[in-house]
Each structure stands twice: as structure tokens, then as C-alpha cells.
Scaffold this motif. Structure first.
Motif, PDB file in Angstrom:
ATOM      1  N   GLN A   1       0.750  -1.221  -0.037  1.00  0.00           N
ATOM      2  CA  GLN A   1      -0.025  -0.126  -0.018  1.00  0.00           C
ATOM      3  C   GLN A   1       0.979   1.162  -0.069  1.00  0.00           C
ATOM      4  OE1 GLN A   1      -2.505   0.218   3.555  1.00  0.00           O
ATOM      5  NE2 GLN A   1      -3.190   2.296   2.848  1.00  0.00           N
ATOM      6  N   LEU A   2       0.781   2.224  -1.084  1.00  0.00           N
ATOM      7  CA  LEU A   2       1.383   3.383  -1.092  1.00  0.00           C
ATOM      8  C   LEU A   2       0.778   4.282  -0.028  1.00  0.00           C
ATOM      9  CD1 LEU A   2       3.564   5.183  -2.580  1.00  0.00           C
ATOM     10  CD2 LEU A   2       1.673   5.776  -4.004  1.00  0.00           C
ATOM     11  N   LEU A   3       1.700   4.915   0.950  1.00  0.00           N
ATOM     12  CA  LEU A   3       1.260   5.836   1.836  1.00  0.00           C
ATOM     13  C   LEU A   3       1.290   7.066   1.601  1.00  0.00           C
ATOM     14  CD1 LEU A   3       2.367   3.718   5.118  1.00  0.00           C
ATOM     15  CD2 LEU A   3       0.186   3.796   3.900  1.00  0.00           C
ATOM     16  N   GLY A   4       2.622   7.597   0.850  1.00  0.00           N
ATOM     17  CA  GLY A   4       2.926   8.833   0.422  1.00  0.00           C
ATOM     18  C   GLY A   4       4.188   9.049  -0.216  1.00  0.00           C
ATOM     19  N   THR A   5       4.174  10.161  -1.118  1.00  0.00           N
ATOM     20  CA  THR A   5       5.348  10.221  -1.808  1.00  0.00           C
ATOM     21  C   THR A   5       5.587  12.157  -1.680  1.00  0.00           C
ATOM     22  OG1 THR A   5       4.316  10.860  -3.765  1.00  0.00           O
ATOM     23  CG2 THR A   5       5.085   8.575  -3.610  1.00  0.00           C
TER      24      THR A   5
ATOM     25  N   GLU B   1      16.274  15.935  -9.117  1.00  0.00           N
ATOM     26  CA  GLU B   1      15.035  16.152 -10.050  1.00  0.00           C
ATOM     27  C   GLU B   1      14.938  14.537 -10.366  1.00  0.00           C
ATOM     28  OE1 GLU B   1      18.075  18.106  -9.961  1.00  0.00           O
ATOM     29  OE2 GLU B   1      17.015  19.795  -9.467  1.00  0.00           O
ATOM     30  N   GLY B   2      13.639  14.341 -10.842  1.00  0.00           N
ATOM     31  CA  GLY B   2      13.352  12.868 -11.239  1.00  0.00           C
ATOM     32  C   GLY B   2      13.282  11.952 -10.061  1.00  0.00           C
ATOM     33  N   ARG B   3      13.338  12.203  -8.657  1.00  0.00           N
ATOM     34  CA  ARG B   3      13.583  11.586  -7.802  1.00  0.00           C
ATOM     35  C   ARG B   3      12.491  11.736  -6.837  1.00  0.00           C
ATOM     36  NH1 ARG B   3      16.630   7.023  -8.573  1.00  0.00           N
ATOM     37  NH2 ARG B   3      17.589   7.065  -6.482  1.00  0.00           N
ATOM     38  N   GLN B   4      11.890  10.586  -6.071  1.00  0.00           N
ATOM     39  CA  GLN B   4      10.988  10.892  -5.170  1.00  0.00           C
ATOM     40  C   GLN B   4      11.182   9.969  -3.708  1.00  0.00           C
ATOM     41  OE1 GLN B   4       6.940   7.995  -6.016  1.00  0.00           O
ATOM     42  NE2 GLN B   4       7.352  10.031  -7.327  1.00  0.00           N
ATOM     43  N   LEU B   5      10.831  10.848  -2.726  1.00  0.00           N
ATOM     44  CA  LEU B   5      10.714   9.821  -1.402  1.00  0.00           C
ATOM     45  C   LEU B   5       9.304   9.186  -1.344  1.00  0.00           C
ATOM     46  CD1 LEU B   5      12.292   9.374   1.114  1.00  0.00           C
ATOM     47  CD2 LEU B   5      10.941  11.432   2.118  1.00  0.00           C
ATOM     48  N   ARG B   6       9.410   7.742  -1.048  1.00  0.00           N
ATOM     49  CA  ARG B   6       8.447   7.035  -1.319  1.00  0.00           C
ATOM     50  C   ARG B   6       8.243   6.153   0.170  1.00  0.00           C
ATOM     51  NH1 ARG B   6       7.959   2.154  -5.401  1.00  0.00           N
ATOM     52  NH2 ARG B   6       9.854   1.335  -3.905  1.00  0.00           N
ATOM     53  N   MET B   7       6.992   6.280   0.447  1.00  0.00           N
ATOM     54  CA  MET B   7       6.504   5.453   1.975  1.00  0.00           C
ATOM     55  C   MET B   7       5.599   4.420   1.467  1.00  0.00           C
ATOM     56  SD  MET B   7       5.727   6.763   5.942  1.00  0.00           S
ATOM     57  CE  MET B   7       4.529   7.498   5.480  1.00  0.00           C
ATOM     58  N   ARG B   8       5.858   3.080   1.930  1.00  0.00           N
ATOM     59  CA  ARG B   8       4.617   2.113   1.619  1.00  0.00           C
ATOM     60  C   ARG B   8       4.698   1.292   2.904  1.00  0.00           C
ATOM     61  NH1 ARG B   8       7.219  -1.294  -3.087  1.00  0.00           N
ATOM     62  NH2 ARG B   8       9.167  -1.021  -1.637  1.00  0.00           N
ATOM     63  N   MET B   9       3.607   0.637   3.026  1.00  0.00           N
ATOM     64  CA  MET B   9       3.135  -0.266   4.199  1.00  0.00           C
ATOM     65  C   MET B   9       3.156  -1.737   3.310  1.00  0.00           C
ATOM     66  SD  MET B   9       0.506  -0.613   6.820  1.00  0.00           S
ATOM     67  CE  MET B   9      -0.965  -0.362   6.030  1.00  0.00           C
ATOM     68  N   VAL B  10       4.138  -2.563   3.601  1.00  0.00           N
ATOM     69  CA  VAL B  10       4.172  -3.981   3.069  1.00  0.00           C
ATOM     70  C   VAL B  10       3.488  -4.949   3.982  1.00  0.00           C
ATOM     71  CG1 VAL B  10       5.541  -5.555   2.022  1.00  0.00           C
ATOM     72  CG2 VAL B  10       6.107  -3.071   1.451  1.00  0.00           C
TER      73      VAL B  10
END
Length: 113
Positions: A15-19, A30-39
Motif C-alpha cells: 500500500q502506497l502511503l505517500g510520496t 530532479e526526477g526522484r521521489q521519497l516514497r513510503m509504503r506499508m508492506v
């Protein structure tokens, strides 16, 4: 004793929680993101096959259950309140050997879609 071959992914829900778009935040990102997921890995579930984290560094924190991290021929169990880093040297796969679902929070830097 040799490490078993990593089976394909099964019994895993992500589940994607946020970016956060890192381009406007940090020069050179540039072209990068911080991603938080619940697995969530169900009992007997596998997050495989063997995969690396080159260009995708991150960290994992286990909220519930236990996750076995297989890397470098060593199986390490992580339970609630513990976790591990994932950097350019990481080459691993994960499984839940327990009897309850294992839940982790994974935060990493990835290429923007």
C-alpha cells in the motif's frame, strides 16, 4: 548449509502511503521521489525474487510479526520495532516464516513516475 533459492513473490500486499517530489526540495534530486509504503506479508508469504537496491536506497521498520531477510547466505529475523537499511550493496529477498501477518513500513528514494 546453503541458502534456499528465492521463490517468486506471493502473499504480499503493498500500500502506497505517500510520496514527496524531491526535485523542488534538494538540488540534484530532479526526477526522484521519497516514497513510503506499508508492506504486508502473509504467513508463508515471500517478497522475492532476489532483488537489489542500486539507485533505490531506503530503510525498513517492522510494525508487526517477523520478517526473515535473506542476504549474503544469511537469514536474519526482524521482529516488531526492528528494521534494516537497504543500500547499493543490498541483494536480498524476504519471507514471513511466522503464523501472523508481518507488516513493515518501507521508505526509499525512487525514480519519479
Amino acid at each position: 548449509m546453503s541458502e534456499p533459492a528465492a521463490p517468486q513473490t506471493k502473499g504480499v500486499e503493498v500500500q502506497l502511503l505517500g510520496t514527496v517530489d524531491l526535485g523542488p526540495e534538494l538540488p540534484g534530486m530532479e526526477g526522484r521521489q521519497l516514497r513510503m509504503r506499508m508492506v504486508t506479508i502473509e504467513p508463508g508469504g515471500v517478497f522475492g525474487p532476489v532483488h537489489d537496491h542500486r539507485g533505490r536506497p531506503g530503510t525498513v521498520y517492522v510494525l508487526q510479526g517477523a520478517i526473515t531477510d535473506h542476504r549474503d547466505g544469511v537469514a536474519t529475523d526482524y521482529g516488531p520495532g526492528l528494521g534494516w537499511p537497504e543500500d547499493h550493496t543490498t541483494l536480498h529477498w524476504l519471507e514471513n516464516r511466522g503464523s501472523v501477518p508481518a507488516v513493515e513500513i518501507s521508505v526509499d528514494i525512487v525514480a519519479s513516475d
